[in-house]
Design a protein around this motif. Sequence first.
Motif, mmCIF file in Angstrom:
data_model
loop_
_atom_site.group_PDB
_atom_site.id
_atom_site.type_symbol
_atom_site.label_atom_id
_atom_site.label_comp_id
_atom_site.label_asym_id
_atom_site.label_seq_id
_atom_site.Cartn_x
_atom_site.Cartn_y
_atom_site.Cartn_z
ATOM 1 N N TYR A 33 1.203 -1.170 0.095
ATOM 2 C CA TYR A 33 -0.078 -0.037 -0.014
ATOM 3 C C TYR A 33 0.844 1.233 0.092
ATOM 4 C CZ TYR A 33 1.175 0.386 5.136
ATOM 5 O OH TYR A 33 1.461 0.868 6.332
ATOM 6 N N ASN A 34 0.246 2.285 -0.331
ATOM 7 C CA ASN A 34 0.960 3.774 -0.304
ATOM 8 C C ASN A 34 -0.205 4.645 0.169
ATOM 9 O OD1 ASN A 34 1.904 2.477 -3.220
ATOM 10 N ND2 ASN A 34 3.523 3.316 -2.341
ATOM 11 N N ILE A 35 0.397 5.543 0.650
ATOM 12 C CA ILE A 35 -0.501 6.764 1.440
ATOM 13 C C ILE A 35 -0.310 8.111 0.741
ATOM 14 C CG2 ILE A 35 -0.986 7.825 3.405
ATOM 15 C CD1 ILE A 35 0.116 5.537 5.205
ATOM 16 N N ILE A 36 -1.423 8.621 0.257
ATOM 17 C CA ILE A 36 -1.370 9.713 -0.528
ATOM 18 C C ILE A 36 -2.261 10.986 0.448
ATOM 19 C CG2 ILE A 36 -2.290 11.116 -2.606
ATOM 20 C CD1 ILE A 36 -2.035 8.150 -3.995
ATOM 21 N N VAL A 37 -1.495 11.570 0.939
ATOM 22 C CA VAL A 37 -2.420 12.816 1.624
ATOM 23 C C VAL A 37 -2.580 14.190 0.621
ATOM 24 C CG1 VAL A 37 -2.216 14.388 3.567
ATOM 25 C CG2 VAL A 37 -1.245 12.129 3.697
ATOM 26 N N VAL A 38 -3.653 14.362 0.596
ATOM 27 C CA VAL A 38 -4.287 15.719 -0.227
ATOM 28 C C VAL A 38 -4.310 16.832 0.688
ATOM 29 C CG1 VAL A 38 -5.385 16.419 -1.787
ATOM 30 C CG2 VAL A 38 -5.090 14.093 -1.932
ATOM 31 N N ASP A 39 -3.465 17.891 0.783
ATOM 32 C CA ASP A 39 -3.743 18.874 1.467
ATOM 33 C C ASP A 39 -4.573 19.939 0.906
ATOM 34 O OD1 ASP A 39 -3.421 20.946 3.722
ATOM 35 O OD2 ASP A 39 -2.037 21.996 2.219
ATOM 36 N N ASN A 40 -5.816 20.103 1.252
ATOM 37 C CA ASN A 40 -6.869 20.929 0.638
ATOM 38 C C ASN A 40 -6.919 22.334 0.798
ATOM 39 O OD1 ASN A 40 -8.810 21.242 -0.976
ATOM 40 N ND2 ASN A 40 -10.572 20.467 0.073
ATOM 41 N N GLY A 45 1.054 25.709 7.261
ATOM 42 C CA GLY A 45 2.060 25.024 7.799
ATOM 43 C C GLY A 45 1.876 23.502 8.196
ATOM 44 N N THR A 46 0.665 23.076 8.437
ATOM 45 C CA THR A 46 0.341 21.704 8.759
ATOM 46 C C THR A 46 0.858 20.758 7.725
ATOM 47 O OG1 THR A 46 -2.002 21.994 7.998
ATOM 48 C CG2 THR A 46 -1.612 22.449 10.543
ATOM 49 N N ALA A 47 0.771 20.995 6.367
ATOM 50 C CA ALA A 47 1.180 20.108 5.357
ATOM 51 C C ALA A 47 2.528 20.030 5.497
ATOM 52 C CB ALA A 47 0.751 20.721 3.928
ATOM 53 N N GLU A 48 3.348 21.029 5.690
ATOM 54 C CA GLU A 48 4.774 20.587 5.934
ATOM 55 C C GLU A 48 5.256 20.008 7.040
ATOM 56 O OE1 GLU A 48 4.091 23.941 3.194
ATOM 57 O OE2 GLU A 48 3.391 23.512 5.328
ATOM 58 N N ILE A 49 4.476 19.951 8.186
ATOM 59 C CA ILE A 49 4.502 19.151 9.401
ATOM 60 C C ILE A 49 4.375 17.742 9.115
ATOM 61 C CG2 ILE A 49 3.406 18.497 11.641
ATOM 62 C CD1 ILE A 49 2.741 21.677 11.914
ATOM 63 N N ILE A 50 3.214 17.399 8.231
ATOM 64 C CA ILE A 50 2.815 16.103 8.003
ATOM 65 C C ILE A 50 4.121 15.426 7.256
ATOM 66 C CG2 ILE A 50 1.312 14.632 6.765
ATOM 67 C CD1 ILE A 50 -0.936 16.700 7.733
ATOM 68 N N GLN A 51 4.585 16.240 5.923
ATOM 69 C CA GLN A 51 5.447 15.904 5.224
ATOM 70 C C GLN A 51 6.756 15.314 5.994
ATOM 71 O OE1 GLN A 51 5.871 15.850 1.426
ATOM 72 N NE2 GLN A 51 6.627 14.071 2.519
ATOM 73 N N GLU A 52 7.125 16.472 7.046
ATOM 74 C CA GLU A 52 8.315 16.167 7.833
ATOM 75 C C GLU A 52 8.348 14.776 8.820
ATOM 76 O OE1 GLU A 52 12.214 16.547 9.306
ATOM 77 O OE2 GLU A 52 11.383 17.496 7.669
ATOM 78 N N LYS A 53 7.082 14.745 9.193
ATOM 79 C CA LYS A 53 6.886 13.663 10.185
ATOM 80 C C LYS A 53 7.161 12.266 9.621
ATOM 81 C CE LYS A 53 3.575 11.685 13.587
ATOM 82 N NZ LYS A 53 4.461 11.545 14.538
ATOM 83 N N TYR A 54 6.290 12.150 8.217
ATOM 84 C CA TYR A 54 6.305 11.036 7.730
ATOM 85 C C TYR A 54 7.302 10.673 6.510
ATOM 86 C CZ TYR A 54 2.232 10.424 10.431
ATOM 87 O OH TYR A 54 1.136 10.041 11.508
ATOM 88 N N LYS A 55 7.930 11.853 6.089
ATOM 89 C CA LYS A 55 9.127 11.769 4.919
ATOM 90 C C LYS A 55 8.682 10.898 3.836
ATOM 91 C CE LYS A 55 12.883 13.373 7.678
ATOM 92 N NZ LYS A 55 12.168 13.786 8.950
ATOM 93 N N ASN A 56 9.253 9.565 3.837
ATOM 94 C CA ASN A 56 9.006 8.672 2.443
ATOM 95 C C ASN A 56 7.854 7.744 2.833
ATOM 96 O OD1 ASN A 56 11.589 9.851 1.219
ATOM 97 N ND2 ASN A 56 12.754 8.390 2.268
ATOM 98 N N ASN A 57 7.270 7.804 3.836
ATOM 99 C CA ASN A 57 6.214 6.977 4.033
ATOM 100 C C ASN A 57 4.790 7.474 3.470
ATOM 101 O OD1 ASN A 57 7.268 5.005 5.707
ATOM 102 N ND2 ASN A 57 7.127 6.338 7.511
ATOM 103 N N ILE A 58 4.826 8.866 3.041
ATOM 104 C CA ILE A 58 3.593 9.382 2.257
ATOM 105 C C ILE A 58 3.924 10.001 0.977
ATOM 106 C CG2 ILE A 58 2.364 9.533 4.587
ATOM 107 C CD1 ILE A 58 2.752 12.770 4.292
ATOM 108 N N ASP A 59 3.013 10.174 0.244
ATOM 109 C CA ASP A 59 3.133 11.113 -0.941
ATOM 110 C C ASP A 59 2.084 12.233 -0.557
ATOM 111 O OD1 ASP A 59 4.236 9.021 -1.969
ATOM 112 O OD2 ASP A 59 3.255 9.005 -3.879
ATOM 113 N N LEU A 60 2.612 13.586 -0.766
ATOM 114 C CA LEU A 60 1.785 14.753 -0.332
ATOM 115 C C LEU A 60 1.591 15.627 -1.611
ATOM 116 C CD1 LEU A 60 0.784 16.747 1.710
ATOM 117 C CD2 LEU A 60 2.811 17.818 1.955
#
Length: 282
Positions: A33-40, A45-60
């Motif tokens: 599986y892959n996780i794709i987060v769509v920041d609407n 700054g919350t999108a950047e927080i999520i990207q930093e926390k999960y790094k390679n575990n998600i696509d933003l």
Amino acid sequence: MKFAFIVLHFKAVETTVKCIDSILNLNSINNNYNIIVVDNGSCDGTAEIIQEKYKNNIDLIKLDKGIGFSRANNKGYSYAIEKYNPDFIVMSNNDIIFKQEEFMDKIVEINQQKKFDVLGPDILNPDGSHGNPYADSPRHIDEIKLYIKRAKIKKSLGVLYIIFSDMFKKKKNNTIKKCEPNEKKNVCLWGACLIFSKSFMANNKKAFFPETMFYCEEDILCHRVIRDGGITLYSPKVSVYHGHSESTKAAFKNKVARMKFCFDNDIKSGKVYLEMLKKEEQ
């Protein structure tokens, strides 16, 4: 089997983190599986927080502005198909928690038996009620006209509607919607969590069309699938927990503003669906 999880994020970072963590805790021995987060369009700054926390575990996918439920999810849907070509897409609000360890295995099993286009899980709400099936069938023309009319009346009442509705809630005995124990075909499924199969992806470039900002997506999706000879399926064999409208709450702290937003979009989305039905009748 290959899964793509699409999580729609808007401002409520702690809520989104809980959703992502719950996906990461699922049993994935038999599935990738892959996780794709769509920041609407959070722009806080919350999108950047999520990207930093999960790094390679998600696509933003970071959108410059909010484009509504349908359009934002369609961005994730198209991205998932183009990059990962999954067998299933699980599309969820950020306040969905996946507690069922065998969630993916159950989906594969159900599809082998029933060959669905869109699957809806049992959705447990904080008050103990259950969100699926959302409705036994999509609303027809007369019903959607009434839906629009009622939304206009509620909007016109403004603060008075909030006062009267709060009074009514306090007086009435709430009936909790219980879990539907049986699978049901061709019912409306709640947009809080939807599972799309390969057969749906093969025939639909977009998950939601025509696109609305918010609301009526359930009716439109169910109508389209049935119209095109497909199957929507509710199954209690898969289940999720729902935290209730966290993104809307994050966007509108003021109750009056939140109410106006809801009724405005009820009206706009209702008109989109009504126009679709009228064109099909011609």
